[in-house]
Design an enzyme around this catalytic site. Structure first.
Site, short mmCIF file in Angstrom:
data_model
loop_
_atom_site.label_atom_id
_atom_site.label_comp_id
_atom_site.label_asym_id
_atom_site.label_seq_id
_atom_site.Cartn_x
_atom_site.Cartn_y
_atom_site.Cartn_z
N HIS A 16 0.86 -1.19 0.00
CA HIS A 16 0.00 0.00 0.00
C HIS A 16 0.89 1.24 0.00
O HIS A 16 1.28 1.75 1.05
CB HIS A 16 -0.93 -0.03 1.23
CG HIS A 16 -1.96 1.06 1.26
ND1 HIS A 16 -3.13 0.96 1.99
CD2 HIS A 16 -2.00 2.27 0.66
CE1 HIS A 16 -3.84 2.07 1.84
NE2 HIS A 16 -3.16 2.89 1.04
N HIS A 18 1.29 4.77 -2.44
CA HIS A 18 0.92 5.61 -3.59
C HIS A 18 2.21 6.27 -4.06
O HIS A 18 2.82 7.02 -3.29
CB HIS A 18 -0.09 6.67 -3.18
CG HIS A 18 -1.35 6.08 -2.59
ND1 HIS A 18 -2.49 5.87 -3.34
CD2 HIS A 18 -1.63 5.64 -1.33
CE1 HIS A 18 -3.43 5.33 -2.56
NE2 HIS A 18 -2.94 5.18 -1.34
N HIS A 196 -9.47 0.77 -1.47
CA HIS A 196 -9.47 1.41 -0.17
C HIS A 196 -10.90 1.30 0.39
O HIS A 196 -11.87 1.64 -0.32
CB HIS A 196 -9.12 2.89 -0.28
CG HIS A 196 -7.66 3.18 -0.50
ND1 HIS A 196 -6.93 2.63 -1.51
CD2 HIS A 196 -6.82 4.00 0.18
CE1 HIS A 196 -5.68 3.09 -1.43
NE2 HIS A 196 -5.59 3.94 -0.42
N GLU A 199 -11.34 3.17 5.80
CA GLU A 199 -10.32 4.09 6.34
C GLU A 199 -11.10 5.16 7.11
O GLU A 199 -11.08 5.18 8.33
CB GLU A 199 -9.49 4.70 5.19
CG GLU A 199 -8.46 5.74 5.66
CD GLU A 199 -7.75 6.44 4.49
OE1 GLU A 199 -8.25 6.43 3.36
OE2 GLU A 199 -6.66 7.03 4.75
#
Ligand code: HPA
Ligand code: ZN
Length: 336
Positions: A16, A18, A196, A199
């Protein structure tokens, strides 16, 4: 062996990350100069000082603005190579990188430019640093289904160069089901699926991501803990969670690391992995996430080995690729 050295020696996969979130302010300023882009803050220090986030959206606003310096193939290459060097220093053997093409195509940067730079970096990381990697294209969920389909059309000729797709950006008000048809197409193309969920959004979004998008891994997923039936399902089906402790504190999902629920999730039998999310914005790379979580939550060395093992098991590599890393992990575990 001290804790930091032990963490570094654990072979681990980062699942994970970005790549746009690995843009350090120093590189942001270098690229701004190289590309003639004017930034909102006068200096590296002022930029870092602005990284005081209230929630996910306040981070995303700054994160998308920072990405404006990325214009050419070489920029994406430099960004990814800088990440791979940091990852290698932390004992990462394999990384699955998220990239957000819509952030770039919206500014007139060609999809092919983004992909070519990242792919060349991935090849050099393998050859020069011995790190294996995969690319995962993320759709921005605050944009429409039609825009996601348009992005998929841009990606389609290159789909063999992309391993999977994900879903990121503003979670609340943008449930996974909005992208059900897009993910169905991606599934038919043979792409691996992640999203995702949980969260900032509710456990219902995690259920939706599983049932309607048919995802194989949940990114974040920490709010699943609020729903015992969901936790039971994640355990039963061994759906991994890619948890990002420093991100969760910076974006105020938890008030501090000592109150993070990752240890509880681990103890309940979930396949928890630790990751950095956007390391240039959230205070550290994967090693720092392991270290600070271990210290704040009193994680044992056996917990740390489990987290590293989970990351290797949850990665999208073949069993043949995974086997030597698992063997290496057991050797390190035996030394502790
Ligand atoms: N959540 C959603 N979108 C994102 C994130 C995140 O943590 N990081 C980069 N884009
Ligand atoms: Zn993320």
């Amino acid at each position: 062996m001290d804790l930091k050295a032990f963490i570094r020696r654990l072979p681990k996969a980062e699942l994970h990350l970005h790549i746009e979130g690995a843009l350090e302010p120093e590189m942001m300023f270098d690229l701004a100069r190289r590309n003639g882009v004017v930034l909102s803050y006068p200096s590296v220090e002022a930029t870092r000082a602005a990284y005081a986030f209230r929630d996910l959206q306040s981070f995303l606003d700054i994160y998308y603005a920072g990405a404006a310096v990325l214009l050419h193939e070489r920029d994406f290459y430099d960004l990814a190579m800088a990440y791979f060097h940091r990852a290698r220093a932390d004992g990462v053997v394999h990384a699955e990188l998220f990239f957000d093409p819509q952030t770039h195509t919206a500014r007139g940067v060609a999809f092919e430019t983004v992909l070519a730079g990242l792919e060349r970096a991935a090849q050099d990381a393998e050859a020069l640093l011995g790190i294996s990697s995969r690319l995962i294209l993320c759709f921005l969920r605050h944009l429409s289904e039609a825009e996601a389909f348009a992005t998929l059309e841009l990606a389609r000729p290159h789909h063999h160069r992309i391993h999977g797709v994900g879903l990121d950006s503003s979670e609340q008000g943008h449930p996974p089901a909005k992208f059900e048809r897009v993910f169905a197409c991606c599934h038919d193309l043979g792409l691996r699926l992640v999203a995702h969920a949980g969260e900032e959004g509710p456990p219902a979004y995690v259920w939706e991501a599983l049932d309607r998008l048919r995802i194989e891994r949940i990114d974040h997923g920490v709010r699943a803990a609020e729903d015992p039936a969901l936790v039971a399902r994640l355990v039963r089906e061994r759906i991994p969670l890619t948890v990002c402790p420093l991100s969760n504190v910076r974006l105020r999902v938890f008030p501090d690391l000592a109150r993070h629920n990752l240890k509880q999730l681990l103890d309940r039998g979930l396949c928890v992995t630790l990751n950095s999310d956007d390391p240039a914005y959230f205070g550290g790379y994967i090693g720092q996430n392991f270290l600070e979580a271990a210290e704040a939550l009193g994680l044992s060395r056996s917990d740390l080995v489990t987290l590293a093992r989970n990351s290797l098991q949850a990665s999208f590599v073949t069993d043949a690729e995974r086997a030597p890393w698992l063997a290496q992990l057991e050797t390190v575990a035996g030394e502790s």
